[in-house]
Design an enzyme around this catalytic site. Sequence first.
Site, PDB file in Angstrom:
ATOM      1  N   ASP A 452       0.954  -1.560  -0.312  1.00  0.00           N
ATOM      2  CA  ASP A 452       0.039  -0.166   0.267  1.00  0.00           C
ATOM      3  C   ASP A 452       0.906   1.326   0.021  1.00  0.00           C
ATOM      4  O   ASP A 452       1.303   1.462   0.848  1.00  0.00           O
ATOM      5  CB  ASP A 452      -0.645   0.249   1.691  1.00  0.00           C
ATOM      6  CG  ASP A 452      -2.008   0.965   0.836  1.00  0.00           C
ATOM      7  OD1 ASP A 452      -1.984   1.765   0.331  1.00  0.00           O
ATOM      8  OD2 ASP A 452      -2.631   0.944   2.214  1.00  0.00           O
ATOM      9  N   ASP A 652     -21.050 -40.413 -22.877  1.00  0.00           N
ATOM     10  CA  ASP A 652     -21.251 -40.116 -21.716  1.00  0.00           C
ATOM     11  C   ASP A 652     -19.639 -38.552 -21.928  1.00  0.00           C
ATOM     12  O   ASP A 652     -18.432 -39.049 -21.962  1.00  0.00           O
ATOM     13  CB  ASP A 652     -20.988 -40.386 -20.491  1.00  0.00           C
ATOM     14  CG  ASP A 652     -20.844 -39.373 -19.371  1.00  0.00           C
ATOM     15  OD1 ASP A 652     -19.803 -39.356 -18.659  1.00  0.00           O
ATOM     16  OD2 ASP A 652     -22.318 -39.465 -19.324  1.00  0.00           O
ATOM     17  N   ASP A 727     -25.087 -34.193 -20.656  1.00  0.00           N
ATOM     18  CA  ASP A 727     -23.885 -35.065 -21.124  1.00  0.00           C
ATOM     19  C   ASP A 727     -24.388 -36.026 -21.731  1.00  0.00           C
ATOM     20  O   ASP A 727     -23.218 -36.557 -22.109  1.00  0.00           O
ATOM     21  CB  ASP A 727     -23.201 -34.529 -20.384  1.00  0.00           C
ATOM     22  CG  ASP A 727     -23.384 -34.762 -18.444  1.00  0.00           C
ATOM     23  OD1 ASP A 727     -24.625 -35.649 -18.721  1.00  0.00           O
ATOM     24  OD2 ASP A 727     -22.356 -34.850 -18.373  1.00  0.00           O
ATOM     25  N   ASP A1005     -88.925 -49.911   3.252  1.00  0.00           N
ATOM     26  CA  ASP A1005     -88.994 -48.290   4.325  1.00  0.00           C
ATOM     27  C   ASP A1005     -89.146 -48.942   5.380  1.00  0.00           C
ATOM     28  O   ASP A1005     -88.417 -49.632   6.030  1.00  0.00           O
ATOM     29  CB  ASP A1005     -90.777 -48.405   3.980  1.00  0.00           C
ATOM     30  CG  ASP A1005     -91.364 -46.829   4.525  1.00  0.00           C
ATOM     31  OD1 ASP A1005     -90.302 -46.575   4.493  1.00  0.00           O
ATOM     32  OD2 ASP A1005     -92.344 -46.412   4.096  1.00  0.00           O
ATOM     33  N   GLU A1036     -84.306 -46.719   7.764  1.00  0.00           N
ATOM     34  CA  GLU A1036     -85.116 -46.913   5.764  1.00  0.00           C
ATOM     35  C   GLU A1036     -83.699 -47.378   5.388  1.00  0.00           C
ATOM     36  O   GLU A1036     -84.066 -48.232   4.294  1.00  0.00           O
ATOM     37  CB  GLU A1036     -85.418 -45.852   4.868  1.00  0.00           C
ATOM     38  CG  GLU A1036     -86.182 -44.917   5.668  1.00  0.00           C
ATOM     39  CD  GLU A1036     -86.198 -43.717   5.155  1.00  0.00           C
ATOM     40  OE1 GLU A1036     -85.396 -43.344   5.091  1.00  0.00           O
ATOM     41  OE2 GLU A1036     -87.454 -43.165   5.339  1.00  0.00           O
ATOM     42  N   ASP A1118     -95.973 -50.539   4.092  1.00  0.00           N
ATOM     43  CA  ASP A1118     -96.141 -49.405   5.890  1.00  0.00           C
ATOM     44  C   ASP A1118     -96.804 -50.423   6.602  1.00  0.00           C
ATOM     45  O   ASP A1118     -96.602 -50.466   7.805  1.00  0.00           O
ATOM     46  CB  ASP A1118     -97.315 -48.481   5.203  1.00  0.00           C
ATOM     47  CG  ASP A1118     -95.664 -47.452   3.957  1.00  0.00           C
ATOM     48  OD1 ASP A1118     -94.705 -47.358   3.943  1.00  0.00           O
ATOM     49  OD2 ASP A1118     -96.799 -46.416   3.278  1.00  0.00           O
ATOM     50  N   ASP A1190     -98.530 -21.303  -4.910  1.00  0.00           N
ATOM     51  CA  ASP A1190     -99.307 -20.423  -4.209  1.00  0.00           C
ATOM     52  C   ASP A1190     -98.667 -18.687  -4.673  1.00  0.00           C
ATOM     53  O   ASP A1190     -98.475 -18.718  -5.698  1.00  0.00           O
ATOM     54  CB  ASP A1190     -99.360 -20.703  -2.814  1.00  0.00           C
ATOM     55  CG  ASP A1190     -99.117 -20.222  -1.393  1.00  0.00           C
ATOM     56  OD1 ASP A1190    -100.346 -19.185  -1.384  1.00  0.00           O
ATOM     57  OD2 ASP A1190     -98.472 -20.159  -0.399  1.00  0.00           O
ATOM     58  N   ASP A1247    -103.823 -23.444  -3.189  1.00  0.00           N
ATOM     59  CA  ASP A1247    -105.487 -23.335  -1.922  1.00  0.00           C
ATOM     60  C   ASP A1247    -106.547 -22.170  -1.850  1.00  0.00           C
ATOM     61  O   ASP A1247    -106.830 -22.763  -3.306  1.00  0.00           O
ATOM     62  CB  ASP A1247    -104.378 -21.795  -0.528  1.00  0.00           C
ATOM     63  CG  ASP A1247    -104.650 -20.645  -1.146  1.00  0.00           C
ATOM     64  OD1 ASP A1247    -104.971 -20.530  -2.590  1.00  0.00           O
ATOM     65  OD2 ASP A1247    -103.608 -20.332  -0.636  1.00  0.00           O
TER      66      ASP A1247
END
Length: 1416
Positions: A452, A652, A727, A1005, A1036, A1118, A1190, A1247
């Site tokens: 230096d 190779d 390669d 059922d 059921e 039923d 309805d 109805d």
Amino acid sequence: MGNSPSYNPPAGISPSDWLNLLQSAQRLNPRPSPSDFTDLKNYIHWFHKTQKKPWTFTSGGPASCPPGKFGRVPLVLATLNEVLSNDEGAPGASAPEEQPPPYDPPAVLPIISEGNRNRHRAWALRELQDIKKEIENKAPGSQVWIQTLRLAILQADPTPADLEQLCQYIASPVDQTAHMTSLTAAIAAEAANTLQGFNPQNGTLTQQSAQPNAGDLRSQYQNLWLQAWKNLPTRPSVQPWSTIVQGPAESYVEFVNRLQISLADNLPDGVPKEPIIDSLSYANANKECQQILQGRGLVAAPVGQKLQACAHWAPKTKQPAILVHTPGPKMPGPRQPAPKRPPPGPCYRCLKEGHWARDCPTKTTGPPPGPCPICKDPSHWKRDCPTLKSKKLIEGGPSAPQIITPITDSLSEAELECLLSIPLARSRPSVAVYLSGPWLQPSQNQALMLVDTGAENTVLPQNWLVRDYPRTPAAVLGAGGISRNRYNWLQGPLTLALKPEGPFITIPKILVDTFDKWQILGRDVLSRLQASISIPEEVHPPVVGVLDAPPSHIGLEHLPPPPEVPQFPLNLERLQALQDLVHRSLEAGYISPWDGPGNNPVFPVRKPNGAWRFVHDLRVTNALTKPIPALSPGPPDLTAIPTHLPHIICLDLKDAFFQIPVEDRFRSYFAFTLPTPGGLQPHRRFAWRVLPQGFINSPALFERALQEPLRQVSAAFSQSLLVSYMDDILYVSPTEEQRLQCYQTMAAHLRDLGFQVASEKTRQTPSPVPFLGQMVHERMVTYQSLPTLQISSPISLHQLQTVLGDLQWVSRGTPTTRRPLQLLYSSLKGIDDPRAIIHLSPEQQQGIAELRQALSHNARSRYNEQEPLLAYVHLTRAGSTLVLFQKGAQFPLAYFQTPLTDNQASPWGLLLLLGCQYLQAQALSSYAKTILKYYHNLPKTSLDNWIQSSEDPRVQELLQLWPQISSQGIQPPGPWKTLVTRAEVFLTPQFSPEPIPAALCLFSDGAARRGAYCLWKDHLLDFQAVPAPESAQKGELAGLLAGLAAAPPEPLNIWVDSKYLYSLLRTLVLGAWLQPDPVPSYALLYKSLLRHPAIFVGHVRSHSSASHPIASLNNYVDQLLPLETPEQWHKLTHCNSRALSRWPNPRISAWDPRSPATLCETCQRLNPTGGGKMRTIQRGWAPNHIWQADITHYKYKQFTYALHVFVDTYSGATHASAKRGLTTQTTIEGLLEAIVHLGRPKKLNTDQGANYTSKTFVRFCQQFGISLSHHVPYNPTSSGLVERTNGLLKLLLSKYHLDEPHLPMTQALSRALWTHNQINLLPILKTRWELHHSPPLAVISEGGETPKGSDKLFLYKLPGQNNRRWLGPLPALVEASGGALLATNPPVWVPWRLLKAFKCLKNDGPEDAPNRSSDG
């Protein structure tokens, strides 16, 4: 400011001319307005556009402006012309000893005081900011500077205090001082002569000008204040410290020096500059220096530490450091000192410019305080001692010069040859030095020290010395400031030499670095060594191959800051191995010494054979790199090698990546540091000269470099095939002679390019050729090694992951199915701890046994170009196994395993389509050929049903492949029979979409504690009731399982009245059940279903009073559910009188069968007479059998809408329409719109509202053959379905209106219907038949006659007819929109465009009269 526009000139005029025009406009009387400035700007634009040149004073006189077009602009031009024409002439003669300066006509409007002045007002902060912005980059005293300030003064009429405030805001401290000096001199010169109204007895000019009635005296002070700016001494402009930024080609030290100079020039005296420069030295540095400081934690450190940290950083365009001399016969001259910075102003001693005050010739220096310490002469200072000036470098001495001067002039060539030569490297100049002394360590007799020439003293690290060396503290001034606690003086002699045999020099004292960082050879030694400092010629490392042209693009062209990752410590064994690897790479020329920025850690790794491998951790560099796409998609498929090319050879390449050079600008990204043992010596740094392994783009760059050589070889031998990956190169030829010729040509060509062919790794037929971990045989391909599945439970996570990775690698060549792989992958779920121990279940261990058996079939056939490609798709609940094969081949070509993409249920047909598409892509990429035939393991009936019923748009894609798809069953021919070792669930039965004639029927059922079934075929075969858990749903299921167990293995019709079971079974029919079993009992259901070759699933209503056999048999089931009380039985049968008549309990057989109905309040309200059919509650057993209707109300904004809702009681399909009014006509319109969507019902249950019971509505239903019945509203056994639908629709409407408050009602209702019909309903209820695509009614042709039917024509208007954005639920709505329904027998559709051809009649009933305008 005021009425003035911005000082920025418009296009077509210079800044000085624009300011002249603005100042001339200020003389207008009355004062200018904003419109005058606008006219002035418009005039400049017009002049520039018409004259095609900028406006100037000579070209833009008053005649250039057309009168009347631009307001008062001609007056402004006339005033400017008058003032500039009457300006004063050239100055008179000056003193004879000074030559008068040349006269230039002024280009700035002279200072005037005519016109009405503005009233005084103080500066606003915004005005000061505007003024400073206009003159920020202008020199003080320039034309733009003066005119900008003049305009500001004319508008604000400032006082001297205001002007002083303005000066402090816009000028630097140096300029303020110079201006104040100039202003004081101008006031002193003008006060006694020309100032009008000035009375010295009343105070100074500044005080008198501040008075409110100063008048012209203030104007004169303002003119003198402006003139003082104009009279400032010219000096070079100093760059403000606030705008200094480190340049791209400027070192950090130069940048900090320039910053210090600007701070000294721009800050007032006495202001501490150290904190400011500490912050600005980092904030204004470039990114590279900032990252260095950030990485070392020196952001807030003093400037000295920052300079020391960035000492090794150099800009990319920086030339090498200035050398003392270069090799050659002659040495260069002395190094020229850096040019001094010119002074900012005149010398304060002689008031002349051109020199600093310290160099002023008028400066008088006193005599020295004592005699010269060198020659003892009291008449001169030490710096002027003639003895010091005559000393040479060769003589040495304590008074060595500050720089080492060349010695060419003082020595001859013979003497130069006798001197020692200190060769210095260009990056870190170092030299070997031999040391001796009583305080040195015995091992430190030779060391490498840094040369230096800027260091005054030599520095040694403290670890080179013994512990008790004599020391005294030393204060050292360096780049980072004064260091007081780091360095010591070694008070003892030290001998140094550059050669072992001498010559030796002795130094009485030397600096010691207690931080053990520096070993520096300073000027005190260099001046006495009698050596020549030189830099030898660069010795280039050996050339690597012929590929010396580096790639132009590696992904780092954007030049990000290089990484600064510190090197981690290594143990002694690894450090020795790393040093050996670096030494061999250095000898091969792969790396070279490096002293630039950047660092990535390195470490060695021991291979299985005991050798060491060099690993460079480039992960940070890879993160900064832009990836380059590879030319090949991945490793090639070796089965694609045709069988007609039997001769194979494999090559190779050794160290393939190390043949591609790298440009010098990229080497900092591949730099690394080689640590030294214990850190006793400086670490050595290296950087790659070639592509390193571990760089993300190295494989792609290597492929691109090798592409052209291999292409040339392939073109020369077109009949052969060349396969390469990285390669490794594989060459396949038809004949032995061609293979030998091609191998020799290719090997020679690669060696010419610099590649090294590993002859010891070359393999060729007839023996199997290894390539990429596989063995290529003449007819097949196998794997070199297979994973050993010696797995026992428990097993560690690492071991299981390793086994799965190996299985993934070999799964393409072995018949490993997806099911056992999925079992092993499922064991990894939820494990986060890498040290976890996994316990395998028995099923997973059984899957390992299946995989072990599959690995025994390690073979794949090679591709035969003469045979077509075939494919097999094997679908399971764990995923798909796909096989590519050819007819007549001993083994398949490839196996593929694809897992499920998500956990959602997907139809089998969709999975089949995805598998076919995946196989097609693999066939095209590997074999460049399409697949001729696809085989699969799905039943044809199940696949046909999915195609007919699914609304997925990808059904069309599967239909395109339909001619190539064939069902092979569960045992396909070929070598992969071990794929299917057991039947897959729900793939064996052939499901039927319609009831199977003459087949066994099963009815089941269940109730809360009991399940029941009955078998029927022409007569009742078997019936039974079984116990069930505490759940009706499980009851059921129990009844269904018992019936399936009792039924013989033959075609079966299953009838259930449970919506849940029906949906589950229909899901299995469509092949869409892929989820894991939610209930363990379902596994029994799966096995029971697999016993039957064909199955039909139907749904029947338990509360239906129909007389068909299916309903009767369901009622009989039923009866098999014994209940404790008649009320429970009545609740189960829902007031079914026919079921009540078959009450099985003998204890109450004498009871009246109507007694439960008599006690039931609901039955009494529905059927008070006990026999009215119109009030009987019913639900349909087929689509469009029974509807419920309805009317509900929905309020939106200021309107209340009546929603007419119609629900099919069988499938739940719904339609609704919104009407403003509630009349019989609107109710009929709503029913007609529902018929368009859902088809015509047989029965309608409503109805007892007035609209439904009106004669008009009843007559309309009778005309269209619709049976109308009524019920009591809000009854849970009757209207619950339509009431629930009302609530859902209103909830959906509220949601859509909340999302979009302004959504029209028609669009909101359409979205609600779409959501309800398409999302809320189960997918199995949405077949094309069940979505009511009824056949369209006959349409009247345009050419035919209009039918003449009833006089009642009911018109309706479908929603969305006039709104193109509406998206309806079904295409049928679009097809039928815009029409009318003619009530004829049969009813017909009338297109909307034909309605004008005849008169459209409407109902004339009294109840419809108020709404006549809304009909139609």
